[in-house]
Design a protein around this motif. Sequence first.
Motif, PDB file in Angstrom:
ATOM      1  N   LYS A 147       1.022   4.144  -2.811  1.00 49.83           N
ATOM      2  CA  LYS A 147       0.648   5.493  -2.379  1.00 49.83           C
ATOM      3  C   LYS A 147       1.742   6.503  -2.697  1.00 49.83           C
ATOM      4  O   LYS A 147       1.461   7.643  -3.102  1.00 49.83           O
ATOM      5  N   ASN A 148       2.997   6.103  -2.518  1.00 53.42           N
ATOM      6  CA  ASN A 148       4.116   7.028  -2.704  1.00 53.42           C
ATOM      7  C   ASN A 148       4.541   7.176  -4.159  1.00 53.42           C
ATOM      8  O   ASN A 148       5.380   8.025  -4.478  1.00 53.42           O
ATOM      9  N   GLU A 164       0.832  -1.208   0.000  1.00 52.45           N
ATOM     10  CA  GLU A 164       0.000   0.000   0.000  1.00 52.45           C
ATOM     11  C   GLU A 164       0.866   1.257   0.000  1.00 52.45           C
ATOM     12  O   GLU A 164       0.581   2.227  -0.712  1.00 52.45           O
ATOM     13  N   GLN A 165       1.924   1.250   0.811  1.00 54.59           N
ATOM     14  CA  GLN A 165       2.798   2.416   0.907  1.00 54.59           C
ATOM     15  C   GLN A 165       3.525   2.670  -0.407  1.00 54.59           C
ATOM     16  O   GLN A 165       3.655   3.816  -0.847  1.00 54.59           O
TER      17      GLN A 165
END
Length: 207
Positions: free
Chosen positions: A12-13, A8-9
């Motif tokens: 997202k980034n 997810e990170q």
Amino acid sequence: MDFETTVEQAVKNSEDRNFTESIDLIINFRDLDLSDPENRFNEDFKLPYQADEEVKIAVIGDSITQNAENADRTVSSDELEEMYDNPDEAKDLAEEFSFLIAEAPLMPKIGQQLGQVFGPRNMMPDPMPPGSDPTDSIEDLKNTVTLRLKEEPLLQIKIGKEDYEFDKVQRNASSVYEFIEGQLPKGDNNIKSVMIKTTMGSPEEVK
């Protein structure tokens, strides 16, 4: 290891692009002597979920191709004979497709005539008895990735895309990690770090 949060990170980034980015699992190794063939591997591994929609399967033969509706291409025995006389056609086949399936009786001649084309590309066909239904085998191969650890102490493998469900991507990641860990002489002590990375994004370390 918290693969789902890291996936997810990483997504997202990652900046918005005009294409759908892939998600890769990167494993860095340590204290592993890759000059020893025992510490290298070249394995086909079936993921829980398909990671790459671009995986393409070709089926070679006459009887097994009759039920190969989910194959991306079928190659008749007559077409195969033409490849024996024109190895460039076999080279194109090996470069265009991810995996090959062939009727078992054809394999000796394929090995003799086209082994020099398919072998170095790790594209020797999987044999199947004449008259078999290849449908399930094709679906299995579409979920299959090749894990190669040779000279560099690093493995990078596609485990999904940014628009896939995170749970499916993390299950692909964890299944590869567990398999690799089991292949190493010292288990996770041979693993230096684990990263998740989108195509254009920065790597995110899995904690």
